[in-house]
Design a protein around this motif. Structure first.
Motif, PDB file in Angstrom:
ATOM      1  N   GLN A 197       0.834  -1.216   0.000  1.00 41.08           N
ATOM      2  CA  GLN A 197       0.000   0.000   0.000  1.00 41.08           C
ATOM      3  C   GLN A 197       0.864   1.259   0.000  1.00 41.08           C
ATOM      4  O   GLN A 197       0.563   2.223  -0.703  1.00 41.08           O
ATOM      5  N   LYS A 198       1.927   1.244   0.791  1.00 40.26           N
ATOM      6  CA  LYS A 198       2.811   2.401   0.864  1.00 40.26           C
ATOM      7  C   LYS A 198       3.536   2.652  -0.454  1.00 40.26           C
ATOM      8  O   LYS A 198       3.967   3.765  -0.731  1.00 40.26           O
ATOM      9  N   HIS A 199       3.692   1.608  -1.231  1.00 42.62           N
ATOM     10  CA  HIS A 199       4.427   1.719  -2.485  1.00 42.62           C
ATOM     11  C   HIS A 199       3.489   1.647  -3.693  1.00 42.62           C
ATOM     12  O   HIS A 199       3.893   1.231  -4.763  1.00 42.62           O
ATOM     13  N   GLU A 200       2.258   2.089  -3.492  1.00 42.83           N
ATOM     14  CA  GLU A 200       1.313   2.176  -4.606  1.00 42.83           C
ATOM     15  C   GLU A 200       1.583   3.471  -5.364  1.00 42.83           C
ATOM     16  O   GLU A 200       1.784   4.525  -4.759  1.00 42.83           O
ATOM     17  N   ARG A 201       1.604   3.380  -6.651  1.00 41.56           N
ATOM     18  CA  ARG A 201       1.838   4.548  -7.502  1.00 41.56           C
ATOM     19  C   ARG A 201       0.644   4.740  -8.428  1.00 41.56           C
ATOM     20  O   ARG A 201       0.040   3.771  -8.895  1.00 41.56           O
ATOM     21  N   THR A 202       0.315   5.992  -8.703  1.00 45.56           N
ATOM     22  CA  THR A 202      -0.777   6.333  -9.600  1.00 45.56           C
ATOM     23  C   THR A 202      -0.196   7.080 -10.797  1.00 45.56           C
ATOM     24  O   THR A 202       0.624   7.980 -10.634  1.00 45.56           O
ATOM     25  N   TYR A 203      -0.643   6.686 -11.973  1.00 40.66           N
ATOM     26  CA  TYR A 203      -0.171   7.301 -13.216  1.00 40.66           C
ATOM     27  C   TYR A 203      -1.364   7.765 -14.037  1.00 40.66           C
ATOM     28  O   TYR A 203      -2.395   7.096 -14.075  1.00 40.66           O
ATOM     29  N   MET A 204      -1.200   8.898 -14.714  1.00 41.39           N
ATOM     30  CA  MET A 204      -2.210   9.387 -15.648  1.00 41.39           C
ATOM     31  C   MET A 204      -1.577   9.342 -17.035  1.00 41.39           C
ATOM     32  O   MET A 204      -0.535   9.965 -17.267  1.00 41.39           O
ATOM     33  N   VAL A 205      -2.205   8.583 -17.930  1.00 38.33           N
ATOM     34  CA  VAL A 205      -1.697   8.432 -19.289  1.00 38.33           C
ATOM     35  C   VAL A 205      -2.679   9.104 -20.234  1.00 38.33           C
ATOM     36  O   VAL A 205      -3.883   8.849 -20.168  1.00 38.33           O
ATOM     37  N   THR A 206      -2.173   9.975 -21.102  1.00 37.80           N
ATOM     38  CA  THR A 206      -3.018  10.665 -22.070  1.00 37.80           C
ATOM     39  C   THR A 206      -2.773  10.066 -23.448  1.00 37.80           C
ATOM     40  O   THR A 206      -1.632   9.980 -23.900  1.00 37.80           O
ATOM     41  N   LEU A 207      -3.872   9.653 -24.078  1.00 40.04           N
ATOM     42  CA  LEU A 207      -3.782   9.075 -25.421  1.00 40.04           C
ATOM     43  C   LEU A 207      -4.447  10.017 -26.424  1.00 40.04           C
ATOM     44  O   LEU A 207      -5.130  10.967 -26.039  1.00 40.04           O
ATOM     45  N   GLU A 208      -4.250   9.738 -27.699  1.00 39.01           N
ATOM     46  CA  GLU A 208      -4.713  10.664 -28.735  1.00 39.01           C
ATOM     47  C   GLU A 208      -6.227  10.691 -28.910  1.00 39.01           C
ATOM     48  O   GLU A 208      -6.782  11.731 -29.232  1.00 39.01           O
ATOM     49  N   SER A 233      -7.097   1.254 -21.403  1.00 43.42           N
ATOM     50  CA  SER A 233      -7.614   0.991 -20.062  1.00 43.42           C
ATOM     51  C   SER A 233      -8.018  -0.470 -19.898  1.00 43.42           C
ATOM     52  O   SER A 233      -7.803  -1.057 -18.836  1.00 43.42           O
ATOM     53  N   HIS A 234      -8.557  -1.064 -20.945  1.00 39.36           N
ATOM     54  CA  HIS A 234      -8.913  -2.493 -20.888  1.00 39.36           C
ATOM     55  C   HIS A 234      -7.659  -3.363 -20.809  1.00 39.36           C
ATOM     56  O   HIS A 234      -7.611  -4.318 -20.039  1.00 39.36           O
ATOM     57  N   ASP A 235      -6.646  -3.019 -21.587  1.00 37.57           N
ATOM     58  CA  ASP A 235      -5.415  -3.820 -21.628  1.00 37.57           C
ATOM     59  C   ASP A 235      -4.623  -3.755 -20.316  1.00 37.57           C
ATOM     60  O   ASP A 235      -3.987  -4.728 -19.925  1.00 37.57           O
ATOM     61  N   PHE A 236      -4.675  -2.600 -19.635  1.00 39.48           N
ATOM     62  CA  PHE A 236      -3.822  -2.409 -18.465  1.00 39.48           C
ATOM     63  C   PHE A 236      -4.597  -2.198 -17.169  1.00 39.48           C
ATOM     64  O   PHE A 236      -4.013  -1.840 -16.147  1.00 39.48           O
ATOM     65  N   GLY A 237      -5.904  -2.420 -17.197  1.00 44.23           N
ATOM     66  CA  GLY A 237      -6.704  -2.331 -15.981  1.00 44.23           C
ATOM     67  C   GLY A 237      -6.840  -0.925 -15.435  1.00 44.23           C
ATOM     68  O   GLY A 237      -6.943  -0.739 -14.225  1.00 44.23           O
ATOM     69  N   GLY A 238      -6.852   0.050 -16.314  1.00 44.23           N
ATOM     70  CA  GLY A 238      -6.983   1.439 -15.880  1.00 44.23           C
ATOM     71  C   GLY A 238      -8.423   1.907 -15.908  1.00 44.23           C
ATOM     72  O   GLY A 238      -9.338   1.162 -16.260  1.00 44.23           O
ATOM     73  N   ALA A 262     -10.535   8.736 -17.162  1.00 44.61           N
ATOM     74  CA  ALA A 262     -10.732   9.903 -16.294  1.00 44.61           C
ATOM     75  C   ALA A 262     -12.114  10.490 -16.531  1.00 44.61           C
ATOM     76  O   ALA A 262     -12.615  10.523 -17.662  1.00 44.61           O
ATOM     77  N   LYS A 263     -12.745  10.944 -15.460  1.00 49.79           N
ATOM     78  CA  LYS A 263     -14.092  11.516 -15.557  1.00 49.79           C
ATOM     79  C   LYS A 263     -14.115  12.810 -16.361  1.00 49.79           C
ATOM     80  O   LYS A 263     -15.093  13.100 -17.052  1.00 49.79           O
ATOM     81  N   ASP A 264     -13.043  13.584 -16.283  1.00 45.92           N
ATOM     82  CA  ASP A 264     -13.016  14.892 -16.938  1.00 45.92           C
ATOM     83  C   ASP A 264     -12.458  14.885 -18.362  1.00 45.92           C
ATOM     84  O   ASP A 264     -12.560  15.878 -19.063  1.00 45.92           O
ATOM     85  N   ASP A 265     -11.877  13.755 -18.792  1.00 48.10           N
ATOM     86  CA  ASP A 265     -11.273  13.707 -20.127  1.00 48.10           C
ATOM     87  C   ASP A 265     -11.240  12.270 -20.631  1.00 48.10           C
ATOM     88  O   ASP A 265     -10.503  11.439 -20.084  1.00 48.10           O
ATOM     89  N   PRO A 266     -12.002  11.941 -21.678  1.00 45.59           N
ATOM     90  CA  PRO A 266     -12.057  10.562 -22.180  1.00 45.59           C
ATOM     91  C   PRO A 266     -10.775  10.086 -22.855  1.00 45.59           C
ATOM     92  O   PRO A 266     -10.671   8.921 -23.233  1.00 45.59           O
ATOM     93  N   CYS A 267      -9.791  10.955 -22.995  1.00 43.54           N
ATOM     94  CA  CYS A 267      -8.504  10.564 -23.568  1.00 43.54           C
ATOM     95  C   CYS A 267      -7.478  10.216 -22.493  1.00 43.54           C
ATOM     96  O   CYS A 267      -6.367   9.798 -22.809  1.00 43.54           O
ATOM     97  N   LYS A 268      -7.846  10.399 -21.234  1.00 44.47           N
ATOM     98  CA  LYS A 268      -6.914  10.132 -20.139  1.00 44.47           C
ATOM     99  C   LYS A 268      -7.304   8.856 -19.399  1.00 44.47           C
ATOM    100  O   LYS A 268      -8.487   8.603 -19.166  1.00 44.47           O
ATOM    101  N   VAL A 269      -6.277   8.087 -19.035  1.00 44.90           N
ATOM    102  CA  VAL A 269      -6.478   6.830 -18.309  1.00 44.90           C
ATOM    103  C   VAL A 269      -5.688   6.895 -17.005  1.00 44.90           C
ATOM    104  O   VAL A 269      -4.498   7.230 -16.999  1.00 44.90           O
ATOM    105  N   LEU A 270      -6.358   6.560 -15.912  1.00 42.14           N
ATOM    106  CA  LEU A 270      -5.737   6.508 -14.596  1.00 42.14           C
ATOM    107  C   LEU A 270      -5.332   5.073 -14.307  1.00 42.14           C
ATOM    108  O   LEU A 270      -6.162   4.162 -14.380  1.00 42.14           O
TER     109      LEU A 270
END
Length: 102
Positions: free
Chosen positions: A48-59, A68-73, A76-84
């Motif tokens: 838990q202490k070593h959990e990291r969060t990444y935001m990836v923006t795609l075209e 998001s399907h391939d990597f379990g992301g 983002a609610k505010d932008d359909p091109c961003k994956v958390l």
């Protein structure tokens, strides 16, 4: 054999670099560095202490959905091109992080 003794309530001190084995058997994990105990916690708390969060923006939203399907992301609610993406480190990654090995 270790699990059998653990089930009987025996305390076992185990030193190992076989991290998968440690994660499966240990209730508490300690990491030593230069002869000193630098952390001692459950594998879950360390992870838990070593959990990291990444935001990836795609075209495009389509690429973001596929990613998001391939990597379990999550999209983002505010932008359909961003994956958390969230990544929880395993014990080996945590060990390498404490030893600053990249």
């Amino acid at each position: 054999m270790i699990q059998e003794q653990k089930n009987k309530g025996t305390t076992i001190l185990m030193a190992s670099h076989i991290f998968e084995e440690v994660e499966k058997t240990a209730d508490q994990v300690g990491i030593l560095r230069k002869g000193r105990l630098i952390t001692s916690e459950t594998s879950e708390k360390l992870s838990q202490k070593h959990e990291r969060t990444y935001m990836v923006t795609l075209e495009t939203p389509q690429l973001a959905t596929a990613f998001s399907h391939d990597f379990g992301g999550q999209i983002a609610k505010d932008d359909p091109c961003k994956v958390l993406l969230k990544h929880r480190a395993n014990l080996e990654e945590i060990f390498l992080d404490y030893y600053e090995i990249k």
